[in-house]
Design an enzyme around this catalytic site. Sequence first.
Site, mmCIF file in Angstrom:
data_model
loop_
_atom_site.group_PDB
_atom_site.id
_atom_site.type_symbol
_atom_site.label_atom_id
_atom_site.label_comp_id
_atom_site.label_asym_id
_atom_site.label_seq_id
_atom_site.Cartn_x
_atom_site.Cartn_y
_atom_site.Cartn_z
ATOM 1 N N HIS A 145 0.825 -1.207 0.000
ATOM 2 C CA HIS A 145 0.000 0.000 0.000
ATOM 3 C C HIS A 145 0.861 1.260 0.000
ATOM 4 C CE1 HIS A 145 -3.082 2.623 2.386
ATOM 5 N NE2 HIS A 145 -3.033 2.963 1.117
ATOM 6 N N LYS A 199 -13.432 0.160 14.927
ATOM 7 C CA LYS A 199 -12.279 -0.167 14.080
ATOM 8 C C LYS A 199 -12.665 -1.123 12.949
ATOM 9 C CE LYS A 199 -7.542 -1.876 14.093
ATOM 10 N NZ LYS A 199 -6.421 -2.445 14.872
ATOM 11 N N THR A 203 -12.292 -0.737 8.374
ATOM 12 C CA THR A 203 -11.885 -1.625 7.287
ATOM 13 C C THR A 203 -13.009 -1.784 6.267
ATOM 14 O OG1 THR A 203 -10.466 -2.840 8.830
ATOM 15 C CG2 THR A 203 -10.914 -3.885 6.724
ATOM 16 N N GLN A 206 -12.995 1.190 4.072
ATOM 17 C CA GLN A 206 -11.942 1.094 3.062
ATOM 18 C C GLN A 206 -12.351 0.152 1.924
ATOM 19 O OE1 GLN A 206 -8.970 0.045 6.081
ATOM 20 N NE2 GLN A 206 -7.709 1.743 5.374
#
Length: 263
Positions: A145, A199, A203, A206
Amino acid sequence: MVNFTIFLAHFPYEHLADKRTKHWLLVDSFWNMITLVALYLLLVCYMPKWLKNHKPLELKTILIVYNISMAALNAHIFKEIFVSTWHLKYNYFCEPCKLLYSKYEMKIATAVWWFYFSKLLEFADTIFFILRKKYEQLSFLHIYHHSTMFPLWWIAIKWVPTGSTFFPTLINSFVHVVMYTYYGLSAFGPTIRKYLWWKKYLTLLQLTQFTVGLLWAVQAIVYNCDFPTWINYATMFYMISFLILFGRFYTLKYKRKCSIKHK
């Protein structure tokens, strides 16, 4: 040998570089960019060895300042892109990159440059992991990344700093506001961290970003958008690689944990 010498002196398609940004900081030379990426990869390889006899550092204050600053920078980029494209009535599906010097066109180009520069600043994420000896965080996904985003955004700021470039910049800067805000709050320690239940959804956010990016690139190809086709194809394959890697990360970290809990 002659061809390689020419390559060293003149990067291919240099003559097509956008005249507005080609001489901006860290944009002009291909070798500045590639040297910084090579240095990053060397640090990933050798820093853990250099620090093997040293205790891990806490870096609490530095992490708080860094993450909140990165969230603020991405918020500024998002705001500049959103406001400027709204004034210019940009098309969210396809917008040609035009050589214009109007106030808002230059604001977009400047915001894209800051976004490109932020990818260099993000190398610090990896360095902090190493200094804190959080080696489990140095996954292939993390290094892939960070080492690819900087050169890819070098291409964007050098050749297409406006036009459809605005869309992935807008989406990614928004996600990074959320992400760095989370990391900034997490750096305060257990007293705050226990409230950061979201959290897992970071993800998912994303993964949503990559899905939107993939669909956006596909529609640009299908409808023959007046924007470099090879960039749309590169975006499509890059988004697929992230969907695979982040999807695997999500499955291993959350789905498997969930199934273990229910056994």
